[in-house]
Design an enzyme around this catalytic site. Structure first.
Site, PDB file in Angstrom:
ATOM      1  CE  LYS A   1      13.396   6.982  14.048  1.00 46.77           C
ATOM      2  NZ  LYS A   1      13.007   6.188  15.056  1.00 46.77           N
TER       3      LYS A   1
ATOM      4  CE1 TYR B   1       7.804  -0.186  11.140  1.00 46.78           C
ATOM      5  CE2 TYR B   1       8.982   1.583  11.987  1.00 46.78           C
ATOM      6  CZ  TYR B   1       7.773   0.954  11.925  1.00 46.78           C
ATOM      7  OH  TYR B   1       6.595   1.137  12.702  1.00 46.78           O
TER       8      TYR B   1
ATOM      9  CG  ASP C   1      11.676   6.818   5.672  1.00 41.33           C
ATOM     10  OD1 ASP C   1      11.925   7.840   6.358  1.00 41.33           O
ATOM     11  OD2 ASP C   1      11.190   5.688   5.951  1.00 41.33           O
TER      12      ASP C   1
END
Ligand code: PMP
Length: 450
Positions: A282, A155, A250
């Site tokens: 994050k 994702y 990522d």
């Protein structure tokens, strides 16, 4: 950490104050939530609305306390409301929230990221989605090609071209793709099985001259934790570079968590050089909306205002968000990483032993101190493997933990996040909750038909 003397709550399934808020929310917010996984539909029941959080604890609007194993899906590496982060935010906020001009914190945060990672320059954005979206635009701008290769179960945010076989929230709802993504976008995405270099070779052999980049989770965390097998990242770099394409790593989830830099710090450097672009999020926002993408200076120079690839943001590099991110990264001392390792191992071992005692098939997988539990035998190497687990057993396990005051991620396709603030009391509480939850999982286990 001993689990013998911990007094456990036994919360009823009903949560009246959360239920009342959900009713209000359902009237004005689709599904009552602002991000689908929060609706807890994969496990059923009422999502808990939180009122406050401190250290490793969440407190909901019914006044119940939970040891938090969601960690806001990654950012809360120091625990909730860490004093040094609170102070940085408070001090910054009293001097104004957003200027619409450059300010010092954004420079300091960029310096901190550049010092820790192979990226020579970064641009700050507000979410991981923006970071991956723009990294892809940059790869396309640099190469003059349009096709993107991604891996099933990875994702990268809700970017049109990246929503194919996107794991996590999408897996939770069993949607192969999202409605509303134009066929033309999907047609420019090649989806391959994770950890399968032969598939990558074949895709490049067929369409190498059209491929702008391969985007991969540095270590997958959105189908549960599935690290790259040995040589996979290196092979990706070799194949992509051999065809003049970029690799976008990522690290939104793994960055600054798996090591002071991220997964790269554990697996790199690579013989083929670093990935061309990285994305972060994050942890670097400390719980505020901040993310980044970065890479070589000559590539980043293609971005506006120095180059032709456009990207912008009213709140990008926001002073308060960057203060929180900076305080969080500066707080990530070696002891923090040591504690993450101790806590995650204690919890994972406790759960694994408990499930083993009850005869529940399972496997624990790791990316540094990041882990998840699959309710099937291992190894899990890709999305098909991840899907062949008992989500029923997980749901039973989840609710038994919740009723004892432990809040897991509400899906078996998610990593479990711990923080350095998870002290012995919190860990003991988790471990004491495990036997009952494992018995529930054993009852909930349904035969896997894959
Ligand atoms: N990439 C990865 C690896 C992620 O885990 C996520 C979020 N879970 C994203 C990108 C998207 O980040 P955001 O939710 O901030 O848009």
């Amino acid at each position: 950490m001993t689990s013998t003397h911990t007094e456990l709550p036994s919360y009823p399934l009903e949560a009246p104050a959360s239920a009342a808020l959900l009713d209000r929310a359902l009237a004005v917010i689709p599904g009552g939530v602002n991000s689908p996984v929060r609706a807890v539909r994969a496990v059923g029941g009422t999502p808990r609305f939180m009122a406050s959080a401190a250290g490793p604890w969440l407190t909901d609007v019914d006044g119940r306390r939970y040891v938090d194993l969601i960690g806001s899906w990654g950012p809360m590496i120091l625990g909730h409301a860490h004093p040094s982060v609170v102070e940085a935010v408070r001090e910054t906020a009293t001097r104004g929230f957003s200027f619409g001009t450059p300010s010092e914190n954004e420079v300091a945060l960029a310096e901190e990221i550049v010092a820790r990672t192979p990226a020579e320059q970064v641009r700050l954005v507000n979410s991981g989605t923006e970071a991956t979206m723009t990294a892809i635009r940059l790869a396309r701008g640099y190469t003059g090609r349009s096709v993107v290769v991604k891996f099933a179960g990875c994702y990268h945010g809700h970017v049109d071209s990246l929503l194919a076989a996107a794991g996590s929230g999408v897996a939770t709802f069993g949607l192969p793709d999202s409605a509303g993504v134009p066929a033309s976008s999907a047609a420019e995405t090649i989806v391959l099985p994770y950890n399968d270099l032969a598939a990558v070779e074949a895709a490049f052999a067929a369409r190498g001259h059209e491929i702008a980049c391969v985007i991969t989770e540095a270590a997958a965390g959105n189908m549960g934790v599935v690290p790259p097998v040995e040589g996979f990242t290196e092979g990706l770099l070799r194949i992509a570079h051999g065809h003049g394409a970029f690799v976008v790593s990522d690290e939104v989830m793994t960055g600054f968590r798996c090591s002071p830099s991220g997964w790269y710090g554990l697996e790199g450097p690579y013989a083929s050089g670093p990935p061309d672009l990285f994305t972060f999020g994050k942890v670097m926002g400390g719980g505020f909306p901040a993310a980044a993408f970065g890479g070589r200076a000559d590539v980043m120079a293609l971005l506006a205002p120095t180059g032709p690839v456009y990207q912008a943001g009213t709140l990008s590099g926001n002073p308060v968000a960057t203060a929180a991110g900076l305080a969080t990264l500066r707080g990530c001392a070696p002891e923090v990483y040591e504690r993450l390792g101790v806590v995650s191992r204690a919890i994972a071992e406790g759960v694994s032993e408990g499930l083993g005692r009850e005869g529940v098939p399972h496997t624990v997988q790791w990316a540094g101190s990041m882990f998840s539990v699959f309710f099937r035998e291992g190894p899990v190497r890709n999305y098909d493997d991840a899907r062949a687990q008992s989500t029923e057993a997980f749901a039973a396990f989840f609710h038994a933990m919740l009723s004892q005051g432990v809040h897991l991620p509400p899906s078996s396709f998610e990593a479990w996040f711990v923080s350095a603030a998870h002290d012995d009391e919190a860990v003991d509480h988790v471990l004491a909750s495990v036997p009952d939850a494992c018995r529930a999982a054993a009852r909930g286990f349904a035969t896997i038909d894959a």
